[in-house]
Write a protein that holds these residues in place. Structure first.
Motif, PDB file in Angstrom:
ATOM      1  N   UNK A 192     -27.401  74.159  18.381  1.00 28.72           N
ATOM      2  CA  UNK A 192     -28.688  74.144  17.727  1.00 28.72           C
ATOM      3  C   UNK A 192     -29.725  73.837  16.566  1.00 28.72           C
ATOM      4  N   UNK A 193     -28.698  72.267  15.825  1.00 25.74           N
ATOM      5  CA  UNK A 193     -28.785  71.406  15.390  1.00 25.74           C
ATOM      6  C   UNK A 193     -30.290  71.273  15.296  1.00 25.74           C
ATOM      7  N   UNK A 194     -31.377  70.966  16.687  1.00 20.90           N
ATOM      8  CA  UNK A 194     -32.255  70.305  16.165  1.00 20.90           C
ATOM      9  C   UNK A 194     -32.860  70.752  15.405  1.00 20.90           C
ATOM     10  N   UNK A 195     -33.309  72.647  15.438  1.00 18.11           N
ATOM     11  CA  UNK A 195     -33.770  73.438  14.997  1.00 18.11           C
ATOM     12  C   UNK A 195     -33.691  74.122  13.738  1.00 18.11           C
ATOM     13  N   UNK A 196     -32.170  74.016  13.075  1.00 15.81           N
ATOM     14  CA  UNK A 196     -32.053  74.142  12.436  1.00 15.81           C
ATOM     15  C   UNK A 196     -32.011  74.202  10.839  1.00 15.81           C
ATOM     16  N   UNK A 197     -32.438  74.285   9.820  1.00 14.84           N
ATOM     17  CA  UNK A 197     -32.930  74.147   8.573  1.00 14.84           C
ATOM     18  C   UNK A 197     -32.423  75.214   7.651  1.00 14.84           C
ATOM     19  N   UNK A 198     -31.508  75.242   6.808  1.00 10.81           N
ATOM     20  CA  UNK A 198     -30.618  76.224   5.843  1.00 10.81           C
ATOM     21  C   UNK A 198     -31.448  76.628   4.814  1.00 10.81           C
ATOM     22  N   UNK A 199     -31.306  77.339   4.608  1.00  5.34           N
ATOM     23  CA  UNK A 199     -32.267  77.843   3.638  1.00  5.34           C
ATOM     24  C   UNK A 199     -31.227  79.495   2.831  1.00  5.34           C
ATOM     25  N   UNK A 200     -31.659  78.843   0.992  1.00  4.27           N
ATOM     26  CA  UNK A 200     -31.143  79.575   0.211  1.00  4.27           C
ATOM     27  C   UNK A 200     -31.935  79.827  -0.608  1.00  4.27           C
ATOM     28  N   UNK A 201     -33.066  81.262  -1.314  1.00  2.00           N
ATOM     29  CA  UNK A 201     -33.413  81.324  -1.523  1.00  2.00           C
ATOM     30  C   UNK A 201     -32.870  81.305  -3.116  1.00  2.00           C
ATOM     31  N   UNK A 202     -33.051  81.190  -4.152  1.00  2.00           N
ATOM     32  CA  UNK A 202     -32.590  81.198  -5.706  1.00  2.00           C
ATOM     33  C   UNK A 202     -32.912  82.631  -6.331  1.00  2.00           C
ATOM     34  N   UNK A 203     -32.948  83.842  -5.658  1.00  2.00           N
ATOM     35  CA  UNK A 203     -33.676  84.599  -6.292  1.00  2.00           C
ATOM     36  C   UNK A 203     -32.729  86.415  -6.035  1.00  2.00           C
ATOM     37  N   UNK A 204     -33.175  87.671  -6.323  1.00  2.00           N
ATOM     38  CA  UNK A 204     -33.191  88.566  -5.912  1.00  2.00           C
ATOM     39  C   UNK A 204     -32.811  89.607  -6.824  1.00  2.00           C
ATOM     40  N   UNK A 205     -32.135  90.761  -6.735  1.00  2.00           N
ATOM     41  CA  UNK A 205     -32.198  91.583  -7.639  1.00  2.00           C
ATOM     42  C   UNK A 205     -30.807  92.520  -7.409  1.00  2.00           C
ATOM     43  N   UNK A 206     -30.403  93.530  -8.837  1.00  2.41           N
ATOM     44  CA  UNK A 206     -29.158  94.503  -8.426  1.00  2.41           C
ATOM     45  C   UNK A 206     -29.554  95.450  -6.941  1.00  2.41           C
ATOM     46  N   UNK A 207     -30.686  95.519  -6.581  1.00  6.60           N
ATOM     47  CA  UNK A 207     -31.256  96.666  -5.842  1.00  6.60           C
ATOM     48  C   UNK A 207     -31.713  95.789  -4.720  1.00  6.60           C
ATOM     49  N   UNK A 208     -31.095  96.593  -3.201  1.00 12.95           N
ATOM     50  CA  UNK A 208     -30.651  95.595  -2.003  1.00 12.95           C
ATOM     51  C   UNK A 208     -32.484  96.727  -1.514  1.00 12.95           C
ATOM     52  N   UNK A 234     -33.089  73.775   0.254  1.00 17.48           N
ATOM     53  CA  UNK A 234     -32.749  73.713   1.667  1.00 17.48           C
ATOM     54  C   UNK A 234     -32.037  72.700   2.528  1.00 17.48           C
ATOM     55  N   UNK A 235     -30.835  72.895   3.051  1.00 16.40           N
ATOM     56  CA  UNK A 235     -29.999  71.993   3.526  1.00 16.40           C
ATOM     57  C   UNK A 235     -29.608  71.866   5.435  1.00 16.40           C
ATOM     58  N   UNK A 236     -30.723  70.986   5.512  1.00 22.14           N
ATOM     59  CA  UNK A 236     -31.130  70.022   6.725  1.00 22.14           C
ATOM     60  C   UNK A 236     -30.471  69.872   7.793  1.00 22.14           C
ATOM     61  N   UNK A 237     -30.514  70.103   8.798  1.00 19.32           N
ATOM     62  CA  UNK A 237     -29.448  69.594   9.804  1.00 19.32           C
ATOM     63  C   UNK A 237     -29.900  68.156  10.342  1.00 19.32           C
ATOM     64  N   UNK A 238     -29.449  67.503  10.100  1.00 18.74           N
ATOM     65  CA  UNK A 238     -29.802  65.712  10.795  1.00 18.74           C
ATOM     66  C   UNK A 238     -30.546  66.208  11.396  1.00 18.74           C
TER      67      UNK A 238
END
Length: 376
Positions: A124-140, A157-161
């Motif tokens: 699935x490399x041609x579809x994938x761009x990893x993501x990580x929003x640097x946010x959050x809360x102690x509450x879930x 963002x960590x794109x697959x080439x």
């Protein structure tokens, strides 16, 4: 410019971060279509009632024992994997046959190398761009989600080439559209960086809580007086134990490497204290103070999202109610509020936290006009 109002978004998992992204889409792109899968019917019902989700599917609706029905996402332009880290990898097999040509597949996980490996194995490399929003809360959970959690936060963002520049540019544009700040990284460096500024601090925070728990006397005096600085630096220990177990298991190499370095630093200051080396002790704290002070000038990797004022009030419910009412009638959104009984580390008995700097400034101005003493 891409009109994301015309997009169909899919969410596999609708917790704190997934829910916050979905709410941001609904806020900034109200005509967009959102389809979501979540194990809990209650979460989906709330998301529908709030007008966030157009179509929802829960575990009880799924046949043949599949974790979710991938076909429901066959028309989606962007699909977000928002389950726990290891579950995201398992869900790839279900979504793979249904991704349409040109679709973007992304995730919100705190580690990237592991999910990238699974994506490559699934073809699935041609579809994938990893993501990580640097946010959050102690509450879930979804009920604590908010579009404002994404505002001014770095969104890694960590794109697959193989995904190509067009998909990467598209996702960067989307991230900017929900008022976050996209930052491109290699998956391996991402995992090392977040181990240092997020994962290890969570381990340290939990270990400090354990230290006090094990060291307290039968009358629980340490527990009773734990406030101020201790509560500030251990607040993140309230986060999900399940989530942090998975993070530690998927980023163990980087976490162990940095913990070894941290243990070395602790031993160094321990030896300085034990030997009474005044200069070494001073330099230890001064170096940390100066580096920490530079964050405000250069910006931190996760953005310092603490917009706080401290207010001098009499410590009783009527005083608290008056402050809350003043801010509410002026439409100032409060993120968190509480009485600080231990004044060792900060001035002002009432601590009020806001979602944005503008809310912080407006609140301070409102309360000052009513002759409250404010500390920023």
């Amino acid at each position: 410019m891409t009109d994301f109002n015309r997009f169909h978004f899919g969410f596999i998992g609708l917790g704190l971060i997934g829910g916050s992204i979905a709410k941001a889409i609904r806020l900034y792109y109200p005509e967009a279509r959102i389809t979501a899968y979540n194990p809990s019917e209650d979460t989906l019902r709330q998301a529908r009632d709030e007008g966030v989700v157009n179509d929802g599917h829960c575990k009880e609706e799924v046949k043949n024992g599949h974790p979710f029905n991938g076909e429901a996402f066959s028309d989606c332009d962007i699909v977000f994997l928002c389950a726990p880290v290891q579950k995201n990898a398992e869900n790839l097999a279900e979504i793979a046959p249904y991704l349409k040509n040109g679709a973007v597949l992304t995730d919100i996980g705190s580690t990237k190398s592991d999910i990238h490996r699974h994506v490559r194995e699934a073809g699935l490399s041609k579809f994938f761009i990893g993501g990580h929003p640097m946010t959050g809360s102690e509450r879930t959970r979804y009920r604590n989600s908010s579009a404002s959690l994404l505002e001014n936060a770095y969104y890694l963002l960590t794109p697959e080439p193989a995904a190509g520049q067009d998909k990467t540019a598209l996702l960067c544009s989307f991230v900017e559209g929900i008022r976050s700040l996209p930052l491109l990284l290699e998956p391996s460096f991402h995992d090392f960086a977040v181990a240092g500024i997020s994962h290890v601090p969570h381990v340290v925070s939990a270990s400090l809580v354990e230290l006090v728990r094990r060291s307290d006397n039968p009358d629980a005096v340490m527990h009773a007086i734990a406030a101020g600085g201790f509560k500030d630096i251990t607040r993140i220990s309230s986060s999900s134990a399940e989530m942090w177990r998975e993070i530690c298991l998927t980023n163990s190499g980087n976490i162990v490497k940095l913990l070894d370095s941290y243990i070395g630093i602790l031993k160094q200051i321990k030896d300085s204290i034990a030997s009474g080396s005044s200069e070494d002790i001073y330099n230890f704290f001064d170096s940390a103070r100066r580096y920490r002070g530079s964050f405000a000038e250069t910006g931190s990797g996760a953005r310092d999202r603490s917009f706080v004022i401290h207010v001098d009030i009499e410590d009783h419910p009527a005083s608290l109610a008056e402050v809350v009412t003043l801010l509410a009638v002026n439409s100032v959104n409060i993120k968190n509020i509480g009485i600080t009984h231990n004044r060792e580390y900060q001035q002002g008995v009432l601590r009020v936290e806001f979602y944005s700097e503008s809310d912080q400034t407006e609140a301070a101005d409102i309360l000052r006009t009513r002759n409250y003493t404010i500390y920023l």
